[in-house]
Each structure stands twice: as C-alpha cells, then as structure tokens.
Scaffold this motif. Structure first.
Motif, short mmCIF file in Angstrom:
data_model
loop_
_atom_site.label_atom_id
_atom_site.label_comp_id
_atom_site.label_asym_id
_atom_site.label_seq_id
_atom_site.Cartn_x
_atom_site.Cartn_y
_atom_site.Cartn_z
N GLN A 76 8.50 6.69 -6.44
CA GLN A 76 8.33 5.46 -7.23
C GLN A 76 7.35 4.48 -6.58
OE1 GLN A 76 12.46 4.21 -7.30
NE2 GLN A 76 12.75 5.03 -9.36
N ASN A 77 6.74 3.66 -7.43
CA ASN A 77 5.98 2.47 -7.02
C ASN A 77 4.66 2.77 -6.31
OD1 ASN A 77 8.12 0.84 -8.01
ND2 ASN A 77 9.21 1.10 -6.08
N SER A 78 4.03 3.90 -6.56
CA SER A 78 2.73 4.16 -5.94
C SER A 78 1.69 3.16 -6.47
CB SER A 78 2.27 5.59 -6.23
OG SER A 78 2.15 5.82 -7.61
N THR A 79 0.75 2.77 -5.61
CA THR A 79 -0.30 1.84 -6.01
C THR A 79 -1.66 2.52 -6.14
OG1 THR A 79 -0.67 1.24 -3.68
CG2 THR A 79 0.87 -0.12 -4.94
N ILE A 80 -1.83 3.68 -5.53
CA ILE A 80 -3.02 4.52 -5.68
C ILE A 80 -2.61 5.93 -5.26
CG2 ILE A 80 -3.85 4.08 -3.33
CD1 ILE A 80 -6.73 4.19 -4.45
N THR A 81 -3.28 6.93 -5.80
CA THR A 81 -2.90 8.32 -5.52
C THR A 81 -4.07 9.08 -4.94
OG1 THR A 81 -1.24 8.34 -7.29
CG2 THR A 81 -2.09 10.48 -6.58
N ILE A 82 -3.74 9.99 -3.99
CA ILE A 82 -4.75 10.90 -3.44
C ILE A 82 -4.35 12.33 -3.75
CG2 ILE A 82 -5.34 9.30 -1.58
CD1 ILE A 82 -3.84 11.16 0.35
N SER A 83 -5.35 13.19 -3.84
CA SER A 83 -5.12 14.60 -4.08
C SER A 83 -5.94 15.41 -3.09
CB SER A 83 -5.51 14.96 -5.53
OG SER A 83 -5.31 16.34 -5.77
N TYR A 102 0.86 -1.19 0.00
CA TYR A 102 0.00 0.00 0.00
C TYR A 102 0.90 1.24 0.00
CZ TYR A 102 -3.52 -3.47 1.09
OH TYR A 102 -4.34 -4.57 1.05
N HIS A 103 1.27 1.64 -1.23
CA HIS A 103 2.14 2.80 -1.42
C HIS A 103 1.27 3.95 -1.96
CE1 HIS A 103 5.15 -0.09 -0.65
NE2 HIS A 103 5.39 -0.49 -1.89
N ILE A 104 1.03 4.94 -1.13
CA ILE A 104 0.07 5.99 -1.46
C ILE A 104 0.77 7.21 -2.06
CG2 ILE A 104 -1.88 7.32 -0.62
CD1 ILE A 104 -2.12 4.26 -0.22
N GLY A 105 0.42 7.53 -3.31
CA GLY A 105 0.94 8.73 -3.94
C GLY A 105 0.23 9.97 -3.41
N LEU A 106 1.00 11.02 -3.15
CA LEU A 106 0.45 12.26 -2.62
C LEU A 106 0.63 13.37 -3.66
CD1 LEU A 106 2.18 12.03 0.91
CD2 LEU A 106 -0.10 11.21 0.29
N ALA A 107 -0.39 13.58 -4.50
CA ALA A 107 -0.29 14.60 -5.55
C ALA A 107 -0.05 15.96 -4.91
CB ALA A 107 -1.57 14.61 -6.38
N THR A 108 1.06 16.61 -5.28
CA THR A 108 1.47 17.86 -4.65
C THR A 108 1.74 18.92 -5.71
OG1 THR A 108 2.54 16.57 -2.88
CG2 THR A 108 3.11 18.90 -3.05
N ASN A 109 1.10 20.06 -5.57
CA ASN A 109 1.28 21.17 -6.51
C ASN A 109 2.48 22.00 -6.10
OD1 ASN A 109 0.62 22.95 -8.66
ND2 ASN A 109 -0.33 24.35 -7.18
N GLU A 116 5.88 24.74 -7.52
CA GLU A 116 6.17 25.78 -8.53
C GLU A 116 6.78 25.17 -9.79
OE1 GLU A 116 10.62 27.27 -7.14
OE2 GLU A 116 8.86 28.36 -6.44
N ASN A 117 7.26 23.94 -9.70
CA ASN A 117 7.82 23.26 -10.87
C ASN A 117 6.84 22.32 -11.55
OD1 ASN A 117 10.45 24.40 -10.63
ND2 ASN A 117 10.87 23.00 -8.94
N GLY A 118 5.59 22.27 -11.04
CA GLY A 118 4.60 21.39 -11.61
C GLY A 118 4.09 20.38 -10.60
N LEU A 119 3.29 19.44 -11.06
CA LEU A 119 2.69 18.44 -10.18
C LEU A 119 3.70 17.34 -9.87
CD1 LEU A 119 -0.02 17.58 -8.84
CD2 LEU A 119 -0.42 16.16 -10.86
N ILE A 120 3.98 17.16 -8.59
CA ILE A 120 4.91 16.14 -8.13
C ILE A 120 4.13 15.15 -7.26
CG2 ILE A 120 7.02 15.68 -6.82
CD1 ILE A 120 7.55 17.27 -9.31
N VAL A 121 4.45 13.85 -7.38
CA VAL A 121 3.73 12.84 -6.60
C VAL A 121 4.71 12.05 -5.73
CG1 VAL A 121 2.10 10.92 -6.66
CG2 VAL A 121 2.04 12.66 -8.46
N PRO A 122 5.07 12.58 -4.55
CA PRO A 122 5.85 11.77 -3.62
C PRO A 122 5.01 10.60 -3.12
CG PRO A 122 5.11 13.78 -2.55
CD PRO A 122 4.75 13.91 -4.00
N VAL A 123 5.66 9.55 -2.69
CA VAL A 123 4.95 8.32 -2.32
C VAL A 123 5.23 7.95 -0.86
CG1 VAL A 123 4.61 5.87 -2.86
CG2 VAL A 123 5.13 7.50 -4.70
N LEU A 124 4.14 7.74 -0.11
CA LEU A 124 4.25 7.25 1.26
C LEU A 124 4.19 5.73 1.19
CD1 LEU A 124 2.46 8.77 4.34
CD2 LEU A 124 3.00 6.36 4.19
#
Length: 405
Positions: free
Chosen positions: A315-322, A265-272, A274-282
């Motif tokens: 890397q390796n997110s299995t689902i993403t939240i925003s 369960y690797h949760i992507g955290l969509a983050t806005n 200044e360089n664009g949309l980045i998705v770090p993963v918990l």
C-alpha cells in the motif's frame, strides 16, 4: 450455527474467489484456525475460524467468485467461543516452541492441525494428483513446499510427470486451445493498466547510464564484507533525485485541481510472480541506510514470490521501479502504476566500447533505463533533468555516498 462470511480484507475489496478449503464437513476446528483460501484483487488470503467447533456445511464451491458478505461455510460452535475461556492456539504454539503442533487440547476438545506453507499453484498441483502436502519434505530451509518438491515426490512414487506435462495436462483432450481463467490478480492488473492508459497521457524518456564505477565500488564493498545489491544503489539514487525533482513523487488530484507533492518516499517494487505482477512497497526509503534497503528489497521480493505478503506491504507507493534487466530486457515503455506520476524501468546492463574523458576507447558497463511519466504533471525537459541527476549519482558513486552523509 455460525456463518463464516467473506469480509473486507482491505482496500475496499468487493469480491473474492474461493480457491481452496482447508477443512471439510465434519472436521473439528479451533479458534483462529485457517478454514479457506480466497483470492482477492492483490493477494491470497486465509479466512480463519471465529470459534471452536465443527464444520457443518460448505456453502460455496471452489472456483466461485462471491461478493463481500456472502456466507462461505457454517460452523456448529462447541459450547460457545472457546477463545474467551482459554488460550488461543497461536499462544499455545509459541509455548510449545513449534509452528506445526500435531495435537492441542483445549477444554477437552481435541483437534489436529498442521498448516503447510505452499503457494496456491503448488497446492493445485498436489490436489490434482491426490498428494497430501504433509507427506512432502520441503527442500526450502523456510519450510515452504515448492512446485519442484511436489514433482520430485511424484517421481519418487513412480508417477513421473515432467513440469511441461503438468502445465499441458488439459491439452490432452481433442482441442487446439486451452482456457486460462481471467480473474483474480490477472484481472485486477488488466483493470489497473486500462485505467492508467486511458487516464494518464504517457510519455516515455529513455537514457543510458554508465554503471562501470558503481560496479567497481560494489565489488570493493563485497571484498570488505559488505555485499550490497545493485538495486539498492539504484533505489537510493532515485530517492535523492526525487528530493531534487519532487514532481515525480507526486499525485494529480484532478477533482480539486491540485498536484500533491508527497513528502514520503514509498518505492513500489514491481515483481513478476507466478500469480501475476505484484508490487510490494519499500516504505520510508529516504530514512533507511543502504544495508537496510538491500535487506528489505530481498525480503519483500521473496515474500512476493512466495505469496506471503501482508496487505500493508503493498500500500501507499509514491513511485514504482521495475528491475527487468535480469530478465534480459533492453528497453520498454512501462505503464504507470496509477495514480502515481512516474515509473522507472532498469534494463539489461551490457558491456560496450565507450570513449572515456581521455578520448580512449575502453569497455564500459552500460544500462538502459526507461521512464514513463504523466505529461499532465511534468514536461519532457524536467524528465531529462531528473534522469541526468540520477545518472550522475550512479556514474559517480562517490557523489552518491556523499549525499547519504
């Protein structure tokens, strides 16, 4: 002569844009000293020196995009790779107890190297106004210089420039438009969005969640000395719901005609940023406590905003939240982070009159969520059942706590 080439920094990248050189021709450099900043699809990366020596030639201009394997600059080695004969700079730094050494001597070769923490955009503003970042005292406790620090420095040197003027500098010419480079992270985001939309048949399910009881519990925990953010509760409830409905923590493998139900369960955290949309993963969210999740969400978000995320953290997110509620959003149809099966957006929480179980009109805190899912993998009824399970945990937080025991 040694060529410093653009190498594959990770995830099979094929090209990168040179955005800033940290040295100039004639500079003495040390093994592992950062030489150049390169913008890849997902991050700004530093390429370091393979040896102690002198910069002899810069071969690629700033702003150019080149393929992996291209030589960016050349060095004249100072009698071979001193990293084999003496301590690396990073070890000397640790012994001296300073992350910004002013002078380090190695095998009688002296060099001065001070790495300033700042985002590429902040560096760009400083370069455009001939400001040396080393002259600026950072306001951030971490030592990172911000855009505001640069503007303040300009003000204090009688070069008053307002933030809006900085953004609009290039509009002074007789033109009715402004060019923005379409490359780097912005271009990669566009490619991923197009691939997702043209590959996945999107369906978006909307729901409302009563946050009243959860917010009350949050305040009670805070009063007891345990401050937990709302996103931490949402993420924990999400993981529990995914265990009951694993189809949304899955990936469709069309080539082999199978659906892979992920056990991690690797949760992507969509983050806005200044360089664009980045998705770090918990990573491994199911194995972490509320406190750990709360801490990691804050840490990953701060690093994403500062542009200091390591590639492994994306890397390796299995689902993403925003979590777009703080921005004022009330609804959306989010695009799935390919090749995942679903993306959930949490929108603004509003106070509304609601009818309670005793048929009384009371004020409740209502949040809207929107969940886009791959209709090849899951059906609408399953998405509704999943959403109901998630809402039940949030609206009855004692159930959420019991599930964590």
């Amino acid at each position: 002569m040694i060529d410093v080439k653009l190498h594959d920094i990770g995830e099979g990248m094929t090209e990168g844009e040179v955005i800033h050189y940290l040295v100039k021709v004639g500079d003495k450099v040390q093994t592992d000293q950062p030489l150049v900043e390169v913008q890849t699809d997902k991050m700004v990366a530093e390429l370091t020196s393979p040896c102690t020596g002198i910069v002899k030639e810069i071969q690629i201009a700033v702003g150019e995009t080149v393929k992996v394997g291209t030589s960016l600059l050349s060095l004249e080695s100072a009698g071979g790779d001193h990293s084999q004969k003496s301590q690396p700079v990073k070890d000397l730094i640790k012994e001296n107890g300073s992350s910004n050494p002013s002078k380090i001597e190695e095998n009688s070769v002296e060099f001065t190297y001070k790495r300033v923490l700042a985002t590429p955009y902040t560096r760009k503003i400083a370069r455009e106004h001939n400001i040396n970042l080393e002259d600026i005292i950072p306001s951030d406790p971490s030592g990172r210089i911000t855009e505001e620090d640069v503007i303040s420095f300009l003000d204090n040197t009688n070069k008053k420039i307002e933030p809006k003027q900085l953004i609009a500098e290039k509009l002074n010419a007789p033109s009715h438009s402004e060019e923005i480079p379409y490359r780097g992270i912005r271009k990669k985001i566009a490619e991923n969005m197009k691939k997702s939309l043209f590959t996945i048949p999107h369906v978006t399910h909307f729901d409302e969640v009563n946050m009243t009881n959860l917010l009350e519990m949050k305040e009670q925990l805070k009063a007891a000395g345990n401050s937990i953010s709302v996103p931490a509760f949402l993420l924990k409830a999400l993981v529990i719901s995914l265990k009951d409905f694993p189809i949304f923590n899955a990936e469709l493998d069309e080539e082999n005609s199978r659906i892979l139900l992920k056990k991690t369960y690797h949760i992507g955290l969509a983050t806005n940023t200044e360089n664009g949309l980045i998705v770090p993963v918990l990573h491994d969210a199911d194995k972490k406590s509320l406190k750990q999740i709360n801490h990691e969400i804050k840490d990953l978000t701060q690093k994403a905003l500062a542009g200091s995320l390591h590639l492994s953290a994306m890397q390796n997110s299995t689902i993403t939240i925003s979590n777009v509620g703080p921005l004022g959003s009330i609804a959306a149809t989010p695009i799935i982070n390919f090749p995942e099966t679903a993306l959930i957006a949490f929108h603004k929480t509003k106070k509304r009159p609601i009818v309670n179980e005793n048929d009384e009109i009371v004020i409740g805190h209502i949040m809207t969520l929107s969940m886009s899912f791959d209709h090849r993998v899951a059906d609408g009824a399953t998405a509704i059942a999943f959403s109901n399970r998630f809402s039940s945990l949030i609206e009855n937080p004692h159930k959420l706590i019991l599930e964590m025991i």
